[in-house]
Design a protein around this motif. Structure first.
Motif, PDB file in Angstrom:
ATOM      1  N   GLU A   1      36.718  67.115  20.121  1.00  0.00           N
ATOM      2  CA  GLU A   1      35.357  67.543  19.763  1.00  0.00           C
ATOM      3  C   GLU A   1      34.263  66.728  20.444  1.00  0.00           C
ATOM      4  O   GLU A   1      33.089  67.088  20.382  1.00  0.00           O
ATOM      5  N   ARG A   2      34.608  65.605  21.095  1.00  0.00           N
ATOM      6  CA  ARG A   2      33.579  64.830  21.816  1.00  0.00           C
ATOM      7  C   ARG A   2      33.432  65.250  23.277  1.00  0.00           C
ATOM      8  O   ARG A   2      32.614  64.701  23.999  1.00  0.00           O
ATOM      9  N   PHE A   3      34.258  66.192  23.707  1.00  0.00           N
ATOM     10  CA  PHE A   3      34.190  66.615  25.107  1.00  0.00           C
ATOM     11  C   PHE A   3      32.988  67.547  25.282  1.00  0.00           C
ATOM     12  O   PHE A   3      32.815  68.484  24.508  1.00  0.00           O
ATOM     13  N   GLY A   4      32.190  67.309  26.307  1.00  0.00           N
ATOM     14  CA  GLY A   4      30.898  68.007  26.425  1.00  0.00           C
ATOM     15  C   GLY A   4      30.966  69.389  27.025  1.00  0.00           C
ATOM     16  O   GLY A   4      30.399  69.653  28.089  1.00  0.00           O
ATOM     17  N   TRP A   5      31.604  70.318  26.323  1.00  0.00           N
ATOM     18  CA  TRP A   5      31.758  71.677  26.857  1.00  0.00           C
ATOM     19  C   TRP A   5      30.413  72.357  27.106  1.00  0.00           C
ATOM     20  O   TRP A   5      30.243  73.107  28.068  1.00  0.00           O
ATOM     21  N   GLU A   6      29.452  72.089  26.192  1.00  0.00           N
ATOM     22  CA  GLU A   6      28.142  72.750  26.343  1.00  0.00           C
ATOM     23  C   GLU A   6      27.451  72.263  27.622  1.00  0.00           C
ATOM     24  O   GLU A   6      26.919  73.068  28.392  1.00  0.00           O
ATOM     25  N   ASP A   7      27.491  70.931  27.858  1.00  0.00           N
ATOM     26  CA  ASP A   7      26.889  70.384  29.082  1.00  0.00           C
ATOM     27  C   ASP A   7      27.598  70.932  30.322  1.00  0.00           C
ATOM     28  O   ASP A   7      26.956  71.252  31.328  1.00  0.00           O
ATOM     29  N   LEU A   8      28.914  71.031  30.256  1.00  0.00           N
ATOM     30  CA  LEU A   8      29.661  71.559  31.405  1.00  0.00           C
ATOM     31  C   LEU A   8      29.239  72.998  31.697  1.00  0.00           C
ATOM     32  O   LEU A   8      29.080  73.392  32.858  1.00  0.00           O
ATOM     33  N   ALA A   9      29.072  73.782  30.630  1.00  0.00           N
ATOM     34  CA  ALA A   9      28.687  75.188  30.817  1.00  0.00           C
ATOM     35  C   ALA A   9      27.340  75.278  31.541  1.00  0.00           C
ATOM     36  O   ALA A   9      27.144  76.150  32.395  1.00  0.00           O
ATOM     37  N   HIS A  10      26.428  74.342  31.221  1.00  0.00           N
ATOM     38  CA  HIS A  10      25.129  74.353  31.916  1.00  0.00           C
ATOM     39  C   HIS A  10      25.290  74.052  33.408  1.00  0.00           C
ATOM     40  O   HIS A  10      24.402  74.334  34.201  1.00  0.00           O
ATOM     41  N   GLN A  11      26.424  73.450  33.774  1.00  0.00           N
ATOM     42  CA  GLN A  11      26.705  73.147  35.184  1.00  0.00           C
ATOM     43  C   GLN A  11      27.556  74.249  35.828  1.00  0.00           C
ATOM     44  O   GLN A  11      28.068  74.074  36.934  1.00  0.00           O
ATOM     45  N   GLY A  12      27.784  75.340  35.094  1.00  0.00           N
ATOM     46  CA  GLY A  12      28.573  76.442  35.645  1.00  0.00           C
ATOM     47  C   GLY A  12      30.075  76.274  35.465  1.00  0.00           C
ATOM     48  O   GLY A  12      30.870  76.923  36.151  1.00  0.00           O
ATOM     49  N   ILE A  13      30.455  75.398  34.522  1.00  0.00           N
ATOM     50  CA  ILE A  13      31.887  75.156  34.282  1.00  0.00           C
ATOM     51  C   ILE A  13      32.215  75.671  32.890  1.00  0.00           C
ATOM     52  O   ILE A  13      31.750  75.120  31.883  1.00  0.00           O
ATOM     53  N   GLY A  14      33.001  76.744  32.808  1.00  0.00           N
ATOM     54  CA  GLY A  14      33.260  77.373  31.517  1.00  0.00           C
ATOM     55  C   GLY A  14      32.028  78.156  31.068  1.00  0.00           C
ATOM     56  O   GLY A  14      31.196  78.544  31.894  1.00  0.00           O
ATOM     57  N   PHE A  15      31.896  78.374  29.772  1.00  0.00           N
ATOM     58  CA  PHE A  15      30.735  79.134  29.283  1.00  0.00           C
ATOM     59  C   PHE A  15      30.386  78.691  27.875  1.00  0.00           C
ATOM     60  O   PHE A  15      31.192  78.056  27.182  1.00  0.00           O
ATOM     61  N   TRP A  16      29.186  79.030  27.460  1.00  0.00           N
ATOM     62  CA  TRP A  16      28.690  78.617  26.144  1.00  0.00           C
ATOM     63  C   TRP A  16      27.705  79.673  25.685  1.00  0.00           C
ATOM     64  O   TRP A  16      26.539  79.666  26.091  1.00  0.00           O
ATOM     65  N   PRO A  17      28.162  80.636  24.865  1.00  0.00           N
ATOM     66  CA  PRO A  17      27.243  81.692  24.430  1.00  0.00           C
ATOM     67  C   PRO A  17      26.054  81.080  23.688  1.00  0.00           C
ATOM     68  O   PRO A  17      26.230  80.167  22.896  1.00  0.00           O
ATOM     69  N   ALA A  18      24.868  81.595  23.973  1.00  0.00           N
ATOM     70  CA  ALA A  18      23.661  81.091  23.312  1.00  0.00           C
ATOM     71  C   ALA A  18      23.762  81.329  21.807  1.00  0.00           C
ATOM     72  O   ALA A  18      24.347  82.317  21.363  1.00  0.00           O
ATOM     73  N   ARG A  19      23.191  80.412  21.064  1.00  0.00           N
ATOM     74  CA  ARG A  19      23.148  80.578  19.611  1.00  0.00           C
ATOM     75  C   ARG A  19      22.218  81.730  19.263  1.00  0.00           C
ATOM     76  O   ARG A  19      21.186  81.914  19.901  1.00  0.00           O
ATOM     77  N   THR A  20      22.594  82.440  18.251  1.00  0.00           N
ATOM     78  CA  THR A  20      21.715  83.483  17.751  1.00  0.00           C
ATOM     79  C   THR A  20      21.472  83.143  16.293  1.00  0.00           C
ATOM     80  O   THR A  20      22.365  82.629  15.627  1.00  0.00           O
ATOM     81  N   SER A  21      20.275  83.388  15.822  1.00  0.00           N
ATOM     82  CA  SER A  21      20.027  83.025  14.431  1.00  0.00           C
ATOM     83  C   SER A  21      20.865  83.942  13.533  1.00  0.00           C
ATOM     84  O   SER A  21      21.067  85.111  13.850  1.00  0.00           O
ATOM     85  N   PRO A  22      21.348  83.398  12.428  1.00  0.00           N
ATOM     86  CA  PRO A  22      22.283  84.153  11.584  1.00  0.00           C
ATOM     87  C   PRO A  22      21.792  85.544  11.231  1.00  0.00           C
ATOM     88  O   PRO A  22      22.570  86.482  11.188  1.00  0.00           O
TER      89      PRO A  22
END
Ligand code: ZN
Length: 238
Positions: free
Chosen positions: A146-167
């Motif tokens: 859980e400490r691995f920065g997947w969100e930061d990587l996605a901003h660099q074009g590595i993997g993906f991170w769907p944008a949050r949508t309000s509930p």
């Protein structure tokens, strides 16, 4: 970037794949980089990875990319039961949950980004095929955690991170959570055997801020719906 070659004998030919289509991120789960590299190059250990990234950001190359390194073990992702044949394995030094899990260093993440970008460009690796070891072996593995920065990587074009949508913008999903996890790529057999372990793997990856406090069912379901929708849209347009 400078790379040091440390030959590991622990590899064989890729089976059915002539080139990698996935990247699997790991942590080493050992106290030092030296110890980890020694083990991954030891013929008696029967484990390896293509690359190791030390805390300092130094990069070590152990197995040629066209060969099948032995990092994923018994694993599954999106229909593939031989993840080793399909992937490049990157071990990132961190003592892990067993020996005192710490944040990955900025220098390490810089090397992860540099190396991943190079591999993605060379083999046209798709974002949904960039995964953690715990994604492909959720019943056995917690890494890279859980400490691995997947969100930061996605901003660099590595993997993906769907944008949050309000509930309030997400309609309650009628879809079964197991079906959503399966659509993302998790192993149906693992989901059936121990759904909570798969949910934990999903949370480490896509809900890390909730992981420590345990995400609610609603959090998990909404996030899983977003991730599944992102993948379905991306895979039908590619
Ligand atoms: Zn691993």
């Amino acid at each position: 970037m400078k790379m040091e070659w440390v030959a590991s004998p622990n590899f064989n030919d890729r089976i059915k794949f002539d080139k990698p289509t996935m990247i699997v991120m790991h942590y080493t789960g050992m106290k030092t980089a030296e110890e980890a590299i020694h083990r991954l190059a030891d013929p008696t250990s029967k484990v390896s990875a293509h690359y190791v990234i030390a805390e300092s950001g130094s990069l070590f190359h152990l197995v040629e990319e066209n060969m099948r390194a032995w990092h994923a073990g018994k694993s599954y992702w999106r229909g593939c039961h031989d993840v080793n044949s399909a992937s490049i394995g990157i071990e990132i030094c961190n003592p892990g949950h067993e020996f005192g899990y710490v944040d990955f260093s900025p220098q390490q993440m810089e090397t992860v980004i540099w190396l991943s970008k190079k591999i993605i460009a060379q083999y046209e690796i798709q974002p949904w095929n960039i995964v953690g070891h715990s994604d492909v072996a959720p019943l056995r593995k917690f890494d890279p955690g859980e400490r691995f920065g997947w969100e930061d990587l996605a901003h660099q074009g590595i993997g993906f991170w769907p944008a949050r949508t309000s509930p309030k913008n997400i309609k309650a999903s009628s879809e079964n959570l197991s079906e959503l996890l399966e659509k993302i790529g998790y192993d149906p057999a693992a989901i059936q055997q121990k759904q909570q372990a798969v949910i934990n793997a999903f949370c480490r990856r896509f809900l890390p801020e909730h992981f420590v406090n345990f995400a609610s069912d609603v959090d998990v379901r909404m996030r899983a719906q977003l991730v599944a929708d992102w993948i379905i849209k991306a895979t039908t347009h590619s």
